[in-house]
Scaffold this active site. Structure first.
Site, PDB file in Angstrom:
ATOM      1  CG  HIS A  33      -0.287   0.226   2.519  1.00 13.82           C
ATOM      2  ND1 HIS A  33       0.239  -0.799   3.237  1.00 13.82           N
ATOM      3  CD2 HIS A  33      -0.040   1.338   3.232  1.00 13.82           C
ATOM      4  CE1 HIS A  33       0.776  -0.346   4.348  1.00 13.82           C
ATOM      5  NE2 HIS A  33       0.639   0.961   4.374  1.00 13.82           N
TER       6      HIS A  33
HETATM    7  C1  UD1 Z   1      -2.466   5.501   5.444  1.00 12.02           C
HETATM    8  C2  UD1 Z   1      -1.222   6.081   6.099  1.00 12.02           C
HETATM    9  C3  UD1 Z   1      -0.094   5.072   6.039  1.00 12.02           C
HETATM   10  C4  UD1 Z   1      -0.507   3.754   6.649  1.00 12.02           C
HETATM   11  C5  UD1 Z   1      -1.785   3.265   5.985  1.00 12.02           C
HETATM   12  C6  UD1 Z   1      -2.256   2.028   6.702  1.00 12.02           C
HETATM   13  C7  UD1 Z   1      -0.836   8.502   5.905  1.00 12.02           C
HETATM   14  C8  UD1 Z   1      -0.073   9.545   5.170  1.00 12.02           C
HETATM   15  N1  UD1 Z   1      -0.775   7.274   5.362  1.00 12.02           N
HETATM   16  O1  UD1 Z   1      -2.166   5.271   4.080  1.00 12.02           O
HETATM   17  O2  UD1 Z   1       1.014   5.566   6.784  1.00 12.02           O
HETATM   18  O3  UD1 Z   1       0.526   2.824   6.464  1.00 12.02           O
HETATM   19  O4  UD1 Z   1      -2.804   4.275   6.081  1.00 12.02           O
HETATM   20  O5  UD1 Z   1      -3.214   1.327   5.993  1.00 12.02           O
HETATM   21  O6  UD1 Z   1      -1.450   8.784   6.880  1.00 12.02           O
HETATM   22  N2  UD1 Z   1      -9.531   4.403   1.199  1.00 12.02           N
HETATM   23  C9  UD1 Z   1     -10.733   3.749   1.132  1.00 12.02           C
HETATM   24  N3  UD1 Z   1     -11.323   3.392   2.311  1.00 12.02           N
HETATM   25  C10 UD1 Z   1     -10.792   3.655   3.526  1.00 12.02           C
HETATM   26  C11 UD1 Z   1      -9.565   4.328   3.578  1.00 12.02           C
HETATM   27  C12 UD1 Z   1      -8.946   4.703   2.402  1.00 12.02           C
HETATM   28  O7  UD1 Z   1     -11.262   3.488   0.063  1.00 12.02           O
HETATM   29  O8  UD1 Z   1     -11.391   3.286   4.562  1.00 12.02           O
HETATM   30  C13 UD1 Z   1      -8.867   4.760  -0.077  1.00 12.02           C
HETATM   31  C14 UD1 Z   1      -9.195   6.168  -0.550  1.00 12.02           C
HETATM   32  O9  UD1 Z   1      -9.257   6.146  -1.938  1.00 12.02           O
HETATM   33  C15 UD1 Z   1      -7.967   6.957  -0.126  1.00 12.02           C
HETATM   34  C16 UD1 Z   1      -6.849   5.933  -0.231  1.00 12.02           C
HETATM   35  O10 UD1 Z   1      -7.452   4.697   0.126  1.00 12.02           O
HETATM   36  O11 UD1 Z   1      -7.739   8.086  -0.930  1.00 12.02           O
HETATM   37  C17 UD1 Z   1      -5.674   6.211   0.678  1.00 12.02           C
HETATM   38  O12 UD1 Z   1      -6.094   6.410   2.042  1.00 12.02           O
HETATM   39  P1  UD1 Z   1      -5.195   7.311   3.042  1.00 12.02           P
HETATM   40  O13 UD1 Z   1      -5.687   7.191   4.412  1.00 12.02           O
HETATM   41  O14 UD1 Z   1      -5.056   8.681   2.482  1.00 12.02           O
HETATM   42  O15 UD1 Z   1      -3.767   6.677   2.908  1.00 12.02           O
HETATM   43  P2  UD1 Z   1      -3.330   5.162   3.011  1.00 12.02           P
HETATM   44  O16 UD1 Z   1      -2.661   4.796   1.743  1.00 12.02           O
HETATM   45  O17 UD1 Z   1      -4.453   4.338   3.511  1.00 12.02           O
HETATM   46  N1  UDP Z   2      -3.899  -6.039   8.760  1.00 16.65           N
HETATM   47  C1  UDP Z   2      -5.172  -6.584   8.882  1.00 16.65           C
HETATM   48  N2  UDP Z   2      -5.844  -6.976   7.756  1.00 16.65           N
HETATM   49  C2  UDP Z   2      -5.296  -6.851   6.506  1.00 16.65           C
HETATM   50  C3  UDP Z   2      -3.986  -6.299   6.402  1.00 16.65           C
HETATM   51  C4  UDP Z   2      -3.333  -5.896   7.539  1.00 16.65           C
HETATM   52  O1  UDP Z   2      -5.687  -6.717   9.999  1.00 16.65           O
HETATM   53  O2  UDP Z   2      -5.952  -7.227   5.524  1.00 16.65           O
HETATM   54  C5  UDP Z   2      -3.209  -5.569   9.974  1.00 16.65           C
HETATM   55  C6  UDP Z   2      -1.823  -6.114  10.226  1.00 16.65           C
HETATM   56  O3  UDP Z   2      -1.847  -7.340  10.938  1.00 16.65           O
HETATM   57  C7  UDP Z   2      -1.201  -5.009  11.075  1.00 16.65           C
HETATM   58  C8  UDP Z   2      -1.830  -3.759  10.504  1.00 16.65           C
HETATM   59  O4  UDP Z   2      -3.001  -4.184   9.821  1.00 16.65           O
HETATM   60  O5  UDP Z   2      -1.616  -5.154  12.439  1.00 16.65           O
HETATM   61  C9  UDP Z   2      -0.871  -3.086   9.556  1.00 16.65           C
HETATM   62  O6  UDP Z   2      -1.526  -2.072   8.893  1.00 16.65           O
HETATM   63  P1  UDP Z   2      -1.016  -1.488   7.498  1.00 16.65           P
HETATM   64  O7  UDP Z   2      -0.134  -2.462   6.816  1.00 16.65           O
HETATM   65  O8  UDP Z   2      -2.230  -1.002   6.794  1.00 16.65           O
HETATM   66  O9  UDP Z   2      -0.212  -0.192   7.965  1.00 16.65           O
HETATM   67  P2  UDP Z   2       1.303   0.108   8.371  1.00 16.65           P
HETATM   68  O10 UDP Z   2       1.667  -0.782   9.492  1.00 16.65           O
HETATM   69  O11 UDP Z   2       2.135  -0.072   7.148  1.00 16.65           O
HETATM   70  O12 UDP Z   2       1.274   1.551   8.759  1.00 16.65           O
END
Ligand code: UD1
Ligand code: UDP
Length: 379
Positions: free
Chosen positions: A205
């Site tokens: 991601h």
């Molecule tokens: C965010 C965090 C990242 C973290 C990740 C965990 C920041 C800058 N990034 O990245 O550090 O590792 O979460 O998963 O804070 N979206 C949905 N549904 C949701 C959430 C998001 O469809 O419930 C889609 C939207 O199109 C959105 C995109 O995902 O624009 C990205 O979501 P966003 O929270 O901006 O960043 P992440 O890539 O999820």
């Molecule tokens: N995780 C989850 N379901 C999924 C993918 C990840 O529960 O389908 C959990 C994973 O075990 C960990 C957390 O989500 O506890 C990590 O989140 P993510 O990779 O989105 O974010 P990051 O740690 O990179 O910020």
């Protein structure tokens, strides 16, 4: 003492769960839980509250998605009203997401001390949005809680007062250890027709991987090779699903018979999938840590990590995004590669207990309940 706690994105939920539970044994601390709404899909948010027994947020800012500037600004605008109304004595933030820095900045500008859980981690890569969030959050933090010695070293090097830095262990691992037995009851492997140690797990991601067409295509090249050898289960993050669709790569993935693309799964199912895997390929931060405790080999699809302890422990290899290098690392994995991994110090399931005791000691000195916490001070 009234303490506001922030969650916003998926990894925040595993981190806040044990802290909310630990507050119950320290009556001096009155927690309030605020969800910014950064993540909002059922499978990216509410499911974790139910599975992990996190109390329903007292306030949900409902901010949702947007560009970095928009999301950060909207969280700040909405959260400022909360701080003015609630007048907390401290703010606790976890991790490195936009919700972390946005709420931290609002609080300190209103004179509220900031507590950062998972402070001091540095990838050294300022093109990562999370690295900017980490540096800025720590620049305004009053009380630092660290998961590994390297994080303490980073904070001391940056000039932070060592008496404010505490080595407490890892709250994400508190949650893992507490839930592992429950996770083993999950039927997800049967549901997906996967055999113990007979599959790989993939998560992606990071914007540097999924928002870049060439990098994403290269990653799919390596996945294509691996799925010929071993089934690959890929719970797909919404950002990644959107990019794959935009880039027309969905059909290519569908043509890979060994690749199982599924929606994001809840914590218990995901923990079961991780625990049974032969190898995990990921760009996640938290999954590098979880695989260390599960002793499952992890190939990190990035050029760096902010969590070097996972590499030192022996479970994690930083393999980058070049297909040849990923495949070479995959093919070189010894059959028993996880079994010799070490466990990082204090990753023992008690980090949250240490954190709440130190908070009480620091901000409510003399409190009867605030027993001295068994955490280490930096040397
Ligand atoms: C965010 C965090 C990242 C973290 C990740 C965990 C920041 C800058 N990034 O990245 O550090 O590792 O979460 O998963 O804070 N979206 C949905 N549904 C949701 C959430 C998001 O469809 O419930 C889609 C939207 O199109 C959105 C995109 O995902 O624009 C990205 O979501 P966003 O929270 O901006 O960043 P992440 O890539 O999820
Ligand atoms: N995780 C989850 N379901 C999924 C993918 C990840 O529960 O389908 C959990 C994973 O075990 C960990 C957390 O989500 O506890 C990590 O989140 P993510 O990779 O989105 O974010 P990051 O740690 O990179 O910020």
């Amino acid at each position: 003492m009234k303490i506001v706690n922030i969650v916003g994105a998926r990894p925040n939920f595993m981190k806040i769960a044990p802290i909310m539970e630990a507050y119950r044994s320290v009556p001096e601390l009155t927690p309030i839980l605020v969800h910014t709404g950064q993540h909002y899909d059922e499978r990216m948010s509410d499911l974790f509250f139910r599975q992990l027994g996190i109390p329903r947020p007292d306030i949900n800012l409902g901010v949702g998605s947007g560009s970095h500037a928009t999301q950060t600004a909207e969280i700040m605008k909405a959260f400022e009203r909360v701080v003015l109304e609630e007048e907390p004595d401290a703010l606790l933030v976890v991790g490195d997401v936009n919700s972390t820095i946005a709420c931290g900045l609002v609080a300190v500008k209103l004179g509220v001390p900031l507590i950062h859980v998972e402070a001091g981690l540095r990838s050294g890569d300022r093109s990562m949005p999370e690295e900017i969030n980490r540096i800025l959050t720590d620049a305004i933090t009053d009380l630092f809680f660290c998961t590994e010695q390297g994080a303490i070293d980073n904070l001391v090097r940056e000039g932070h007062d060592p008496s404010r830095i505490h080595f407490v262990g890892n709250v994400m691992i508190d949650t893992l250890l507490k839930n592992l037995d429950r996770a083993r009851q999950s039927t997800i492997l049967d549901d997906l027709s996967l055999d113990e140690r007979g599959y790989a797990v993939l998560t992606l991601h990071r914007p540097s991987n999924v928002d870049n067409h060439a990098t994403l295509t290269g990653l799919l090249d390596s996945v294509e090779e691996i799925q010929r050898d071993l089934p690959v289960v890929f719970p797909i993050h919404p950002r990644t699903r959107a990019r794959l669709a935009e880039n027309g790569l969905g059909a290519r993935m569908e043509a890979m018979p060994g690749l199982r693309v599924i929606d994001p799964v809840g914590y218990l199912d995901f923990l079961r999938i991780l625990a049974g895997a032969r190898v995990v390929l990921t760009d996640s931060g938290g999954i590098q840590e979880e695989t260390t405790i599960l002793k499952v080999p992890c190939l990190t699809l990035r050029e760096n990590t902010e969590r070097p302890i996972t590499v030192q422990a022996g479970s994690n290899q930083i393999v980058g995004t070049c297909p040849e290098r990923i495949l070479q690392a995959y093919r070189s994995l010894p059959a028993d590669s996880g079994s010799t991994c070490g466990t990082p110090p204090l990753w023992d399931g008690s980090a949250a207990t240490r954190i709440v005791r130190i908070i009480a000691d620091t901000y409510c000195p003399g409190s009867a309940e605030a027993e001295p916490a068994a955490a280490s001070k930096p040397s």
